[in-house]
Scaffold this active site. Structure first.
Site, PDB file in Angstrom:
ATOM      1  N   GLY A  21      54.419 -45.161 -52.849  1.00 58.61           N
ATOM      2  CA  GLY A  21      54.975 -44.142 -51.831  1.00 58.61           C
ATOM      3  C   GLY A  21      55.890 -43.183 -52.306  1.00 58.61           C
ATOM      4  CB  SER A  47      58.052 -51.488 -54.834  1.00 62.29           C
ATOM      5  OG  SER A  47      59.072 -51.992 -55.321  1.00 62.29           O
ATOM      6  CB  ILE A  50      59.023 -50.139 -58.292  1.00 58.15           C
ATOM      7  CG1 ILE A  50      58.589 -51.416 -58.514  1.00 58.15           C
ATOM      8  CG2 ILE A  50      58.465 -49.222 -59.232  1.00 58.15           C
ATOM      9  CD1 ILE A  50      57.006 -51.925 -58.625  1.00 58.15           C
ATOM     10  CD  GLU A  57      63.597 -32.489 -56.732  1.00 52.38           C
ATOM     11  OE1 GLU A  57      64.211 -31.648 -57.187  1.00 52.38           O
ATOM     12  OE2 GLU A  57      63.963 -33.316 -55.891  1.00 52.38           O
ATOM     13  CE  LYS A  86      57.195 -22.089 -58.840  1.00 50.24           C
ATOM     14  NZ  LYS A  86      56.279 -23.357 -59.268  1.00 50.24           N
TER      15      LYS A  86
HETATM   16  P1  FAD Z   1      55.675 -41.942 -58.230  1.00 44.79           P
HETATM   17  O1  FAD Z   1      56.668 -40.935 -57.560  1.00 44.79           O
HETATM   18  O2  FAD Z   1      56.011 -42.603 -59.617  1.00 44.79           O
HETATM   19  O3  FAD Z   1      55.378 -42.792 -57.063  1.00 44.79           O
HETATM   20  C1  FAD Z   1      54.855 -44.401 -57.481  1.00 44.79           C
HETATM   21  C2  FAD Z   1      54.891 -45.148 -56.071  1.00 44.79           C
HETATM   22  O4  FAD Z   1      54.433 -46.470 -56.411  1.00 44.79           O
HETATM   23  C3  FAD Z   1      56.409 -45.830 -55.843  1.00 44.79           C
HETATM   24  O5  FAD Z   1      56.509 -45.626 -54.540  1.00 44.79           O
HETATM   25  C4  FAD Z   1      56.498 -46.704 -56.537  1.00 44.79           C
HETATM   26  O6  FAD Z   1      57.500 -47.712 -55.873  1.00 44.79           O
HETATM   27  C5  FAD Z   1      55.047 -47.419 -56.331  1.00 44.79           C
HETATM   28  N1  FAD Z   1      54.812 -48.613 -57.195  1.00 44.79           N
HETATM   29  C6  FAD Z   1      54.347 -48.467 -58.473  1.00 44.79           C
HETATM   30  N2  FAD Z   1      54.089 -50.165 -58.816  1.00 44.79           N
HETATM   31  C7  FAD Z   1      54.007 -50.823 -57.687  1.00 44.79           C
HETATM   32  C8  FAD Z   1      53.891 -51.769 -57.348  1.00 44.79           C
HETATM   33  N3  FAD Z   1      53.606 -52.861 -58.167  1.00 44.79           N
HETATM   34  N4  FAD Z   1      54.093 -52.511 -56.028  1.00 44.79           N
HETATM   35  C9  FAD Z   1      54.270 -51.773 -55.120  1.00 44.79           C
HETATM   36  N5  FAD Z   1      54.548 -50.435 -55.100  1.00 44.79           N
HETATM   37  C10 FAD Z   1      54.403 -49.863 -56.489  1.00 44.79           C
HETATM   38  N6  FAD Z   1      54.742 -32.119 -60.070  1.00 44.79           N
HETATM   39  C11 FAD Z   1      54.764 -30.922 -59.460  1.00 44.79           C
HETATM   40  O7  FAD Z   1      53.744 -30.473 -58.664  1.00 44.79           O
HETATM   41  N7  FAD Z   1      55.925 -30.033 -59.705  1.00 44.79           N
HETATM   42  C12 FAD Z   1      56.605 -30.334 -60.567  1.00 44.79           C
HETATM   43  O8  FAD Z   1      57.765 -29.528 -60.697  1.00 44.79           O
HETATM   44  C13 FAD Z   1      56.764 -31.451 -61.500  1.00 44.79           C
HETATM   45  N8  FAD Z   1      57.793 -31.830 -62.185  1.00 44.79           N
HETATM   46  C14 FAD Z   1      57.737 -33.056 -62.919  1.00 44.79           C
HETATM   47  C15 FAD Z   1      58.421 -33.165 -63.992  1.00 44.79           C
HETATM   48  C16 FAD Z   1      58.135 -34.295 -64.787  1.00 44.79           C
HETATM   49  C17 FAD Z   1      59.191 -34.639 -66.045  1.00 44.79           C
HETATM   50  C18 FAD Z   1      57.336 -35.171 -64.553  1.00 44.79           C
HETATM   51  C19 FAD Z   1      56.900 -36.586 -65.315  1.00 44.79           C
HETATM   52  C20 FAD Z   1      56.403 -34.984 -63.495  1.00 44.79           C
HETATM   53  C21 FAD Z   1      56.379 -33.802 -62.659  1.00 44.79           C
HETATM   54  N9  FAD Z   1      55.378 -33.581 -61.737  1.00 44.79           N
HETATM   55  C22 FAD Z   1      55.704 -32.399 -60.984  1.00 44.79           C
HETATM   56  C23 FAD Z   1      54.607 -34.404 -61.171  1.00 44.79           C
HETATM   57  C24 FAD Z   1      55.219 -35.191 -59.986  1.00 44.79           C
HETATM   58  O9  FAD Z   1      56.395 -35.863 -60.200  1.00 44.79           O
HETATM   59  C25 FAD Z   1      54.373 -36.161 -59.208  1.00 44.79           C
HETATM   60  O10 FAD Z   1      53.112 -35.270 -58.875  1.00 44.79           O
HETATM   61  C26 FAD Z   1      54.735 -36.588 -58.064  1.00 44.79           C
HETATM   62  O11 FAD Z   1      56.056 -37.217 -58.313  1.00 44.79           O
HETATM   63  C27 FAD Z   1      53.794 -37.786 -57.499  1.00 44.79           C
HETATM   64  O12 FAD Z   1      54.286 -38.841 -58.243  1.00 44.79           O
HETATM   65  P2  FAD Z   1      53.290 -40.197 -57.651  1.00 44.79           P
HETATM   66  O13 FAD Z   1      53.677 -40.267 -56.283  1.00 44.79           O
HETATM   67  O14 FAD Z   1      52.163 -40.217 -58.356  1.00 44.79           O
HETATM   68  O15 FAD Z   1      54.241 -41.411 -58.552  1.00 44.79           O
END
Ligand code: FAD
Length: 500
Positions: A21, A47, A50, A57, A86
């Site tokens: 999420g 979770s 986690i 952002e 932006k």
């Molecule tokens: P996450 O935010 O990590 O979410 C993972 C989810 O999975 C969480 O809810 C977690 O609780 C859940 N989860 C994991 N394992 C389990 C489990 N076993 N059981 C239940 N739930 C679980 N993108 C941009 O477009 N612009 C930016 O400016 C930008 N800056 C960034 C800077 C950095 C340093 C990094 C590393 C990334 C950046 N990104 C940026 C990328 C951006 O952060 C991601 O695209 C965005 O946050 C999506 O992340 P996600 O949902 O894939 O993962």
């Protein structure tokens, strides 16, 4: 890598389970529930223990389109996420130390069907008729002057800065309104069908079992389904994108938010500044082979403005992509699928592309043709984005330490090498229509990083001296005139979308 035909059981897709999420999970839940919520059963598992990666952002203009497709009200979204506008990114110290240019989302000048505006501008420069390239782009000039408004007729091309955790909450409310169910819990077991390897259910720590037909892996860098369970390989791009670590924090704002992200190159990487209405997001991205964590932290904390309101948290990453973002009945979105470091803020866009493409080809029954098509298209798109990000590192005059000497002299992907050489020789770019970054972006960045093309197109010679002067002057004057009438960015936002 293509999918084997025999792997596909003939099974109708009725239940969609989203694992995770963060931004990826909730964007997927929002879009799928909004468009197909009446015919599908959608469950998202997240979770709190986690948590999420907590960054991400800064966005690009395609998010405006995504929201329009879902009929998300812009004022409500901006107020709920403390968002700002932006208009581009200010690249500081990239070409040389103390040099700055803005890569804006705007179109510069006026193109001829045979040649981009840059060719006319180049001849104008030779003739002493043209001023800075920046003076011919409304978005760029507005960014320089900290201005923004929704203009009537041809509006400005813009994106948002937003609070990532508030965005997830906003999308959660939206998705639940369209029938998506949220389950809190940690996934501890992933169950598969013995014959096909298809995922059948996810078991949570409290014993709850969530069954599904299609699983969307949004578990971030953990890649619990696509990586840990299905063992889909990862193509590593760290030989082109050296950075592997980041440190992020949030600070109080010391001035009104500017309508652009700042990307400030440092000793072995760069820092971001993302101004929101209520605070600033900050981070340093660096290569741990060239600078220690302690040195990076010192460089980072020493340059922050405002008071730190959240202790800095570290993030490790590996740039690259899954060899298949869709395998069997699992589609990986967000960090579980790929990560091209954050320099041009492309990951949220790539999540959105993954979602819209999935919706375009949403299967009654998953077939290898659908999966292969999805993967092939995503592959090409990712490689274009990768090339664009690598461009910022490899075209630089900086040679002040081992990091900058390495990035400035590395072996490039052939596609990028060809593009740089073509532009240097001819002023042409020729991106393919499906590329995320269009000609204007490539030109602004290549010129900003210091490439001046050796020739311009002969069409620019067809105008007489006076015609060219008139052409350039009228664009510059109308740009200046438009920008003059635009209010200050934050004055506009305070009345357009006062924060919740
Ligand atoms: P996450 O935010 O990590 O979410 C993972 C989810 O999975 C969480 O809810 C977690 O609780 C859940 N989860 C994991 N394992 C389990 C489990 N076993 N059981 C239940 N739930 C679980 N993108 C941009 O477009 N612009 C930016 O400016 C930008 N800056 C960034 C800077 C950095 C340093 C990094 C590393 C990334 C950046 N990104 C940026 C990328 C951006 O952060 C991601 O695209 C965005 O946050 C999506 O992340 P996600 O949902 O894939 O993962």
């Amino acid at each position: 890598m293509t999918e084997e035909v025999t792997e596909f059981p003939h099974k109708a897709v009725k239940r969609v389970v989203i694992a995770g999420g963060g931004t990826a999970g909730w964007m997927a839940a929002a879009a799928i529930s909004r468009m197909l919520g009446r015919v599908l059963d959608i469950t998202l598992i997240e979770s709190e223990e986690i948590g999420t990666v907590g960054v991400g952002e800064a966005t690009i203009p395609t998010l405006v389109t995504f929201h329009r497709l879902l009929e998300i009200n812009e004022q409500e979204f901006m107020a709920a996420t403390q968002a700002t506008i932006k208009l581009g990114i200010s690249f500081e110290n990239w070409k040389d130390r103390d040099h700055r240019y803005i890569h804006s989302f705007g179109v510069t000048g006026q193109d001829h069907w045979m040649a981009n505006f840059v060719h006319f501008w180049m001849r104008g420069r030779e003739e002493g008729l043209a001023s800075r390239y920046e003076d011919y782009c409304v978005e760029l000039r507005a960014a320089e002057e900290n201005k923004f408004a929704h203009l009537p007729r041809k509006g400005m091309n813009y994106a948002y800065h937003m609070d990532a955790s508030l965005y997830a909450k906003f999308l959660r409310r939206f998705s639940e309104g369209y029938g998506a169910k949220r389950v809190e819990g940690k996934i501890v077991e992933v169950n598969q069908d013995d014959a096909s390897g298809y995922i059948t259910s996810l078991k949570l720590a409290d014993g709850n079992v969530i069954e599904g037909d299609l699983f969307i892996d949004c578990t971030g860098f953990r890649a619990l389904l696509i990586g840990k369970t299905l063992n889909v390989g990862f193509t590593d791009w760290s030989h082109w994108l050296l950075n592997d670590s980041a440190l992020a924090t949030q600070t109080t704002a010391v001035r009104d938010a500017v309508p652009y992200t700042r990307a400030i190159a440092g000793n072995a990487g760069w820092q971001w500044r993302i101004p929101l209405q209520h605070r600033v997001g900050n981070g340093i991205v660096y290569c741990s082979r060239y600078i220690s964590d302690d040195e990076a932290k010192q460089e980072f904390l020493g340059s922050l403005e405002g008071e730190v309101i959240k202790d800095p948290w570290p993030i490790r990453f590996r740039p690259g992509q899954r060899q298949k973002c869709w395998s069997k009945n699992v589609v990986a979105l967000g960090l579980a699928g790929s990560f091209i470091e954050p320099l041009e803020s492309t990951t949220i866009h790539l999540i959105q592309r993954g979602i819209t493409r999935l919706l375009n080809c949403f299967p009654h029954v998953i077939t290898p043709e659908i999966v292969n098509e999805y993967n092939a298209r995503l592959d090409t798109e990712l490689q274009h984005v990768r090339d664009f990000v690598v461009l910022h590192y490899c075209v630089t005059n900086r040679r002040d330490n081992a990091y900058w000497r390495t990035v400035g002299s590395m072996e490039l992907p052939p596609s990028l090498r060809q593009r740089i050489e073509l532009f240097r020789e001819t002023g042409n770019v020729f991106p393919v229509p499906t590329e995320l970054f269009a000609e204007n972006s490539w030109i602004q960045v290549m010129m900003g990083q210091g490439i001046t093309p050796r020739q311009h197109h002969p069409i620019a010679e067809v105008m007489s001296f006076d015609e060219l002067r008139q052409f350039l002057d009228s664009i510059r004057a109308s740009t200046a005139n438009t920008v003059r009438q635009i209010p200050a960015h934050m004055d506009y936002l305070r009345s357009y979308c006062p924060a919740d």
